[in-house]
Design an enzyme around this catalytic site. Structure first.
Site, PDB file in Angstrom:
ATOM      1  N   GLU A   9      -7.782  -4.773   8.642  1.00 54.89           N
ATOM      2  CA  GLU A   9      -6.435  -4.614   9.216  1.00 54.89           C
ATOM      3  C   GLU A   9      -6.528  -4.001  10.613  1.00 54.89           C
ATOM      4  OE1 GLU A   9      -3.797  -2.304   6.762  1.00 54.89           O
ATOM      5  OE2 GLU A   9      -2.105  -2.563   8.145  1.00 54.89           O
ATOM      6  N   TYR A  46       0.847  -1.207   0.000  1.00 56.74           N
ATOM      7  CA  TYR A  46       0.000   0.000   0.000  1.00 56.74           C
ATOM      8  C   TYR A  46       0.887   1.264   0.000  1.00 56.74           C
ATOM      9  CZ  TYR A  46      -4.793  -1.785   0.942  1.00 56.74           C
ATOM     10  OH  TYR A  46      -6.047  -2.353   0.853  1.00 56.74           O
ATOM     11  N   GLU A  78      -3.492   9.547  14.715  1.00 56.06           N
ATOM     12  CA  GLU A  78      -4.034  10.893  14.456  1.00 56.06           C
ATOM     13  C   GLU A  78      -5.118  10.780  13.375  1.00 56.06           C
ATOM     14  OE1 GLU A  78      -0.678  10.297  14.421  1.00 56.06           O
ATOM     15  OE2 GLU A  78      -0.248  11.190  16.366  1.00 56.06           O
TER      16      GLU A  78
HETATM   17  C1  LIG Z   1       6.031  -1.088  11.614  1.00 54.93           C
HETATM   18  C2  LIG Z   1       5.288  -0.649  10.390  1.00 54.93           C
HETATM   19  C3  LIG Z   1       4.831  -1.596   9.486  1.00 54.93           C
HETATM   20  C4  LIG Z   1       4.197  -1.202   8.320  1.00 54.93           C
HETATM   21  N1  LIG Z   1       3.828  -2.171   7.419  1.00 54.93           N
HETATM   22  C5  LIG Z   1       3.296  -1.780   6.228  1.00 54.93           C
HETATM   23  C6  LIG Z   1       3.029  -2.758   5.219  1.00 54.93           C
HETATM   24  O1  LIG Z   1       3.260  -3.959   5.406  1.00 54.93           O
HETATM   25  N2  LIG Z   1       2.536  -2.323   4.054  1.00 54.93           N
HETATM   26  C7  LIG Z   1       2.257  -1.011   3.793  1.00 54.93           C
HETATM   27  O2  LIG Z   1       1.769  -0.704   2.716  1.00 54.93           O
HETATM   28  N3  LIG Z   1       2.523  -0.057   4.728  1.00 54.93           N
HETATM   29  C8  LIG Z   1       3.031  -0.419   5.932  1.00 54.93           C
HETATM   30  N4  LIG Z   1       3.323   0.542   6.889  1.00 54.93           N
HETATM   31  C9  LIG Z   1       3.143   1.960   6.549  1.00 54.93           C
HETATM   32  C10 LIG Z   1       2.038   2.672   7.312  1.00 54.93           C
HETATM   33  O3  LIG Z   1       0.781   2.332   6.817  1.00 54.93           O
HETATM   34  C11 LIG Z   1       2.319   4.176   7.186  1.00 54.93           C
HETATM   35  O4  LIG Z   1       3.519   4.421   7.902  1.00 54.93           O
HETATM   36  C12 LIG Z   1       1.218   5.025   7.774  1.00 54.93           C
HETATM   37  O5  LIG Z   1       0.060   4.955   6.955  1.00 54.93           O
HETATM   38  C13 LIG Z   1       1.640   6.507   7.894  1.00 54.93           C
HETATM   39  O6  LIG Z   1       2.166   6.996   6.706  1.00 54.93           O
HETATM   40  P1  LIG Z   1       3.575   7.744   6.674  1.00 54.93           P
HETATM   41  O7  LIG Z   1       4.548   6.890   7.380  1.00 54.93           O
HETATM   42  O8  LIG Z   1       3.837   8.098   5.257  1.00 54.93           O
HETATM   43  O9  LIG Z   1       3.382   9.060   7.551  1.00 54.93           O
HETATM   44  P2  LIG Z   1       2.696  10.424   7.072  1.00 54.93           P
HETATM   45  O10 LIG Z   1       1.404  10.119   6.410  1.00 54.93           O
HETATM   46  O11 LIG Z   1       3.686  11.224   6.321  1.00 54.93           O
HETATM   47  O12 LIG Z   1       2.391  11.110   8.459  1.00 54.93           O
HETATM   48  C14 LIG Z   1       3.386  11.836   9.197  1.00 54.93           C
HETATM   49  C15 LIG Z   1       2.706  12.434  10.435  1.00 54.93           C
HETATM   50  O13 LIG Z   1       1.680  13.351  10.032  1.00 54.93           O
HETATM   51  C16 LIG Z   1       0.440  13.006  10.625  1.00 54.93           C
HETATM   52  N5  LIG Z   1      -0.669  13.250   9.695  1.00 54.93           N
HETATM   53  C17 LIG Z   1      -0.685  12.983   8.366  1.00 54.93           C
HETATM   54  N6  LIG Z   1      -1.887  13.329   7.849  1.00 54.93           N
HETATM   55  C18 LIG Z   1      -2.641  13.800   8.869  1.00 54.93           C
HETATM   56  C19 LIG Z   1      -3.971  14.311   8.959  1.00 54.93           C
HETATM   57  N7  LIG Z   1      -4.768  14.375   7.904  1.00 54.93           N
HETATM   58  N8  LIG Z   1      -4.411  14.732  10.181  1.00 54.93           N
HETATM   59  C20 LIG Z   1      -3.603  14.656  11.285  1.00 54.93           C
HETATM   60  N9  LIG Z   1      -2.321  14.184  11.243  1.00 54.93           N
HETATM   61  C21 LIG Z   1      -1.852  13.764  10.051  1.00 54.93           C
HETATM   62  C22 LIG Z   1       0.520  11.506  10.902  1.00 54.93           C
HETATM   63  O14 LIG Z   1      -0.351  11.126  11.932  1.00 54.93           O
HETATM   64  C23 LIG Z   1       2.000  11.359  11.285  1.00 54.93           C
HETATM   65  O15 LIG Z   1       2.180  11.680  12.646  1.00 54.93           O
HETATM   66  C24 LIG Z   1       3.954   0.172   8.069  1.00 54.93           C
HETATM   67  C25 LIG Z   1       4.400   1.128   8.985  1.00 54.93           C
HETATM   68  C26 LIG Z   1       5.063   0.732  10.129  1.00 54.93           C
HETATM   69  C27 LIG Z   1       5.548   1.788  11.067  1.00 54.93           C
END
Ligand SMILES: Cc1cc2nc3c(=O)[nH]c(=O)nc-3n(C[C@H](O)[C@H](O)[C@H](O)COP(=O)(O)OP(=O)(O)OC[C@H]3O[C@@H](n4cnc5c(N)ncnc54)[C@H](O)[C@@H]3O)c2cc1C
Length: 394
Positions: A246, A130, A381
């Site tokens: 999930e 994803y 969040e």
């Molecule tokens: C251990 C782990 C395993 C994972 N495994 C998978 C996997 O197998 N496959 C996969 O596809 N993904 C996986 N992920 C990814 C996970 O789904 C994303 O990390 C998550 O969706 C957040 O996206 P980002 O890391 O890009 O953070 P961002 O979206 O860039 O967010 C950064 C910060 O901004 C805040 N933020 C962003 N938008 C908003 C909003 N609209 N309102 C308030 N706050 C906001 C967030 O809460 C966060 O604190 C994994 C992540 C982790 C940590």
């Protein structure tokens, strides 16, 4: 919970206990107790899944016609609680708990036949494609392209944070099949084999030193169109359906098992004075919070078995469950500090009797791993935004 069980449920609980007594080997229990990540390391988790499959219990939540058990909500709860209490290794949900419900709800009979039996048996292991470097919370902005050429799609781009991609033989993946218009309208849901030429998996090592995460690169990767679930450009609805699964599931059994182990570590430290009182109070507060979580889990299970829409429950459960997990981790580190455990090697050499309670040794690793709990499956969040939007609209 036993006080609330009727005779039939008690018999079921005993049946599960009997099974666990002989099926869960000491090695598997060790792996379960020392699991400090989201779920157990692949080999132990898969071994345990295959044992459950032989008993017909690897996918109890599935519809009976696909191999589910048809249990009542209470039976599901008993099963999850007994497994956690016996230190069974937590299993990866990507196949049985995430893509399988999608295949069951949206897949063709041919796709169901192709993928479901191997998920149930443990032969297939799936990963989730994803997130991308520029698309996490804002998932609809994903850019990994799939261009149709005859009976194939040709994929170019990258996915990140792909848990256990190094073990998976299959991936479910969101790809961009159209640009222009609403970003959500140009996404398709594709399933394919991980050994397709052009796929490269690069490890990402986490703060705890573990290798669970990866970045996956696609360089002109050809995958069959027959792996697409749903119509082209209609993948967004399916993607959201999967996210509900999930985020769903029971949180309390694992939390209770951890709490029990921390109680033991606390008791063994034999502390006195104000600090002991403070830690005992925190343990008691956490027990109340786990009881509340338990009640929420049961309500969700009952609604699920009645076939009701999941609504906002998965977001609530995910937020409360993961934050409770982090509070337990913090307390575990405080208890571990009483043993001055800092500096002990957290590696495989610790396979004999430990000089300290096991949970004290693994507390820091669990603490570091679980910082991710409020990020994965959609950050907390973002879950709070969803909950607020739901409350304001109802
Ligand atoms: C251990 C782990 C395993 C994972 N495994 C998978 C996997 O197998 N496959 C996969 O596809 N993904 C996986 N992920 C990814 C996970 O789904 C994303 O990390 C998550 O969706 C957040 O996206 P980002 O890391 O890009 O953070 P961002 O979206 O860039 O967010 C950064 C910060 O901004 C805040 N933020 C962003 N938008 C908003 C909003 N609209 N309102 C308030 N706050 C906001 C967030 O809460 C966060 O604190 C994994 C992540 C982790 C940590």
């Amino acid at each position: 919970m036993s006080g609330a069980l009727n005779d039939e449920e008690l018999r079921f609980r005993d049946e599960v206990r009997d099974f666990l007594a002989h099926a869960l080997t000491p090695e598997l229990r060790l792996a379960g107790r020392r699991c400090s990540g989201i779920f157990t390391e692949y080999h132990d988790g898969n071994r345990w899944h295959r044992i459950l499959a032989q008993r017909g219990w690897s996918v109890p939540h599935w519809p009976v016609e696909h191999g589910g058990t048809g249990w009542t909500p209470v039976q599901h709860h008993i099963f999850a609680s007994e497994l956690a209490a016996a230190d069974a290794p937590p299993r990866a949900p990507m196949g049985p708990g995430m893509v399988a419900p999608v295949i069951i709800a949206f897949g063709t009979p041919e796709q169901q036949q192709r993928w479901l039996p191997a998920i149930r048996s443990g032969e297939d292991y799936w990963c989730q494609g994803y997130s991308e470097p520029g698309a996490g919370s804002d998932l609809a902005s994903l850019q990994c392209r799939a261009v149709r050429e005859g009976d194939d799609y040709v994929i170019n781009g990258t996915k990140i944070w792909t848990t256990h991609a190094q073990y998976a033989n299959r991936m479910f993946c969101l790809v961009r099949t159209a640009t222009g218009g609403k970003p959500q309208a140009g996404i398709s849901f594709l399933c394919f084999d991980m050994d397709a030429p052009g796929i490269t998996v690069r490890p990402i090592i986490s703060i705890s030193g573990d290798h669970e995460l990866n970045q996956v690169f696609f360089d002109n990767v050809r995958v069959p169109v027959s792996g697409r679930i749903g119509e082209e450009n209609q993948g967004w609805t399916i993607a959201k359906y999967l996210l509900q699964h999930e985020r769903g599931g029971s949180y309390a059994p694992q939390l209770r098992a951890r709490l029990r182990r921390q109680r033991r570590a606390f008791a063994q430290a034999n502390l006195r004075g104000a600090e002991a009182g403070d830690l005992a109070l925190q343990l008691a507060e956490l027990e109340c919070a786990v009881d509340a979580m338990d009640a929420m889990d049961m309500a969700a299970l009952r609604a699920q078995v009645r076939g009701e829409p999941r609504g906002i429950r998965p977001s609530m459960g995910k937020t409360l469950g993961t934050e409770l997990r982090q509070r337990l981790d913090e307390l575990a580190v405080e208890i571990a500090a009483q043993y001055a455990a800092v500096g002990l090697p957290l590696d495989d050499r610790l396979d004999g009797p430990l000089p300290l309670p096991e949970d004290a040794v693994y507390a820091m690793s669990a603490y570091l791993n679980d910082r991710a709990a409020s990020i994965y499956a959609g950050t907390n969040e973002v879950q709070r935004n969803l909950i607020a939007a739901h409350l304001l609209a109802n």
